[in-house]
Scaffold this motif. Structure first.
Motif, PDB file in Angstrom:
ATOM      1  N   LYS A  79       0.857  -1.178   0.000  1.00 27.85           N
ATOM      2  CA  LYS A  79       0.000   0.000   0.000  1.00 27.85           C
ATOM      3  C   LYS A  79       0.891   1.226   0.000  1.00 27.85           C
ATOM      4  O   LYS A  79       1.809   1.342   0.797  1.00 27.85           O
ATOM      5  CB  LYS A  79      -0.910   0.015   1.223  1.00 27.85           C
ATOM      6  N   ALA A  81       0.728   5.220   0.424  1.00 26.30           N
ATOM      7  CA  ALA A  81      -0.114   6.321   0.887  1.00 26.30           C
ATOM      8  C   ALA A  81       0.318   7.606   0.190  1.00 26.30           C
ATOM      9  O   ALA A  81       1.491   7.964   0.199  1.00 26.30           O
ATOM     10  CB  ALA A  81      -0.017   6.470   2.393  1.00 26.30           C
ATOM     11  N   LYS A  83      -1.042  11.828  -0.817  1.00 22.47           N
ATOM     12  CA  LYS A  83      -2.000  12.897  -0.571  1.00 22.47           C
ATOM     13  C   LYS A  83      -2.999  12.904  -1.720  1.00 22.47           C
ATOM     14  O   LYS A  83      -2.617  12.826  -2.883  1.00 22.47           O
ATOM     15  CB  LYS A  83      -1.297  14.248  -0.467  1.00 22.47           C
ATOM     16  N   VAL A 145      -3.482   4.346  -1.753  1.00 24.54           N
ATOM     17  CA  VAL A 145      -4.529   4.719  -0.804  1.00 24.54           C
ATOM     18  C   VAL A 145      -4.333   6.179  -0.369  1.00 24.54           C
ATOM     19  O   VAL A 145      -3.251   6.750  -0.529  1.00 24.54           O
ATOM     20  CB  VAL A 145      -4.515   3.802   0.446  1.00 24.54           C
ATOM     21  N   ALA A 146      -5.387   6.747   0.186  1.00 24.51           N
ATOM     22  CA  ALA A 146      -5.325   8.123   0.668  1.00 24.51           C
ATOM     23  C   ALA A 146      -4.520   8.184   1.947  1.00 24.51           C
ATOM     24  O   ALA A 146      -4.664   7.337   2.831  1.00 24.51           O
ATOM     25  CB  ALA A 146      -6.734   8.648   0.891  1.00 24.51           C
ATOM     26  N   GLU A 147      -3.674   9.194   2.040  1.00 21.39           N
ATOM     27  CA  GLU A 147      -2.855   9.394   3.234  1.00 21.39           C
ATOM     28  C   GLU A 147      -3.748   9.935   4.352  1.00 21.39           C
ATOM     29  O   GLU A 147      -4.571  10.801   4.132  1.00 21.39           O
ATOM     30  CB  GLU A 147      -1.748  10.410   2.904  1.00 21.39           C
ATOM     31  N   GLU A 148      -3.558   9.387   5.545  1.00 23.42           N
ATOM     32  CA  GLU A 148      -4.349   9.835   6.695  1.00 23.42           C
ATOM     33  C   GLU A 148      -3.900  11.230   7.116  1.00 23.42           C
ATOM     34  O   GLU A 148      -2.714  11.476   7.236  1.00 23.42           O
ATOM     35  CB  GLU A 148      -4.203   8.870   7.871  1.00 23.42           C
ATOM     36  N   ALA A 149      -4.848  12.125   7.346  1.00 24.08           N
ATOM     37  CA  ALA A 149      -4.505  13.510   7.737  1.00 24.08           C
ATOM     38  C   ALA A 149      -4.148  13.591   9.188  1.00 24.08           C
ATOM     39  O   ALA A 149      -4.503  12.817  10.007  1.00 24.08           O
ATOM     40  CB  ALA A 149      -5.681  14.431   7.425  1.00 24.08           C
TER      41      ALA A 149
END
Length: 149
Positions: A79, A81, A83, A145-149
């Motif tokens: 995976k 990550a 932005k 996947v989208a990076e966690e903020a």
């Protein structure tokens, strides 16, 4: 113009392979940089003799490439990550360098130049092709996947 490659050239061929290229490409780039030599009759004979002597070494290299390909095909859960914008597009793109780093974290050292990757600019699942040998390649599945903020 026929030339004998002295090293792997991306998009052209592999070491000790006889390929045909345009005269300017051969004379102005490949030969002066030491990546190739002109395929004369004597050079072809020398190449054949060298390949005969190195046959067992080449078989060992190919077997190592096959073993690495099996390990790469077994890799799962990669995976990456990144932005992500509201529409699901990622800022920038995923490159072969990021795939190489993820594989290195798992103990699989792969040269980033041998990873062929189509343009990745959206979140989702993709596949990268790793060319390990002229006869051996492996597919590595990964997910953006989208990076966690």
């Amino acid at each position: 113009m026929e030339i004998i490659l002295k090293e792997n050239v991306q998009g052209l061929g592999f070491k000790n392979e006889i390929v045909t290229v345009k005269d300017g490409y051969g004379r102005n780039f490949l030969i002066p940089t030491g990546k190739a030599v002109i395929a004369s009759a004597s050079a072809k004979k020398m190449l054949a003799e060298n390949l005969k002597q190195q046959a067992h070494k080449l078989e060992k290299i190919k077997n190592e490439a096959v073993a690495l390909a099996e390990k790469l095909n077994a890799v799962a859960d990669i995976k990456i990550a990144m932005k992500v914008s509201v529409t699901g597009s990622i800022y920038g793109s995923v490159t072969n360098l990021q795939i190489s780093e993820e594989l290195a974290k798992r103990g699989l050292e792969v040269d980033r130049k041998s990873i062929v990757l189509k343009e990745v600019k959206q979140v989702g699942a993709y596949t990268a092709v790793v060319k390990l040998h002229k006869d051996v390649s492996a597919e590595v599945a990964f997910e953006v996947v989208a990076e966690e903020a």
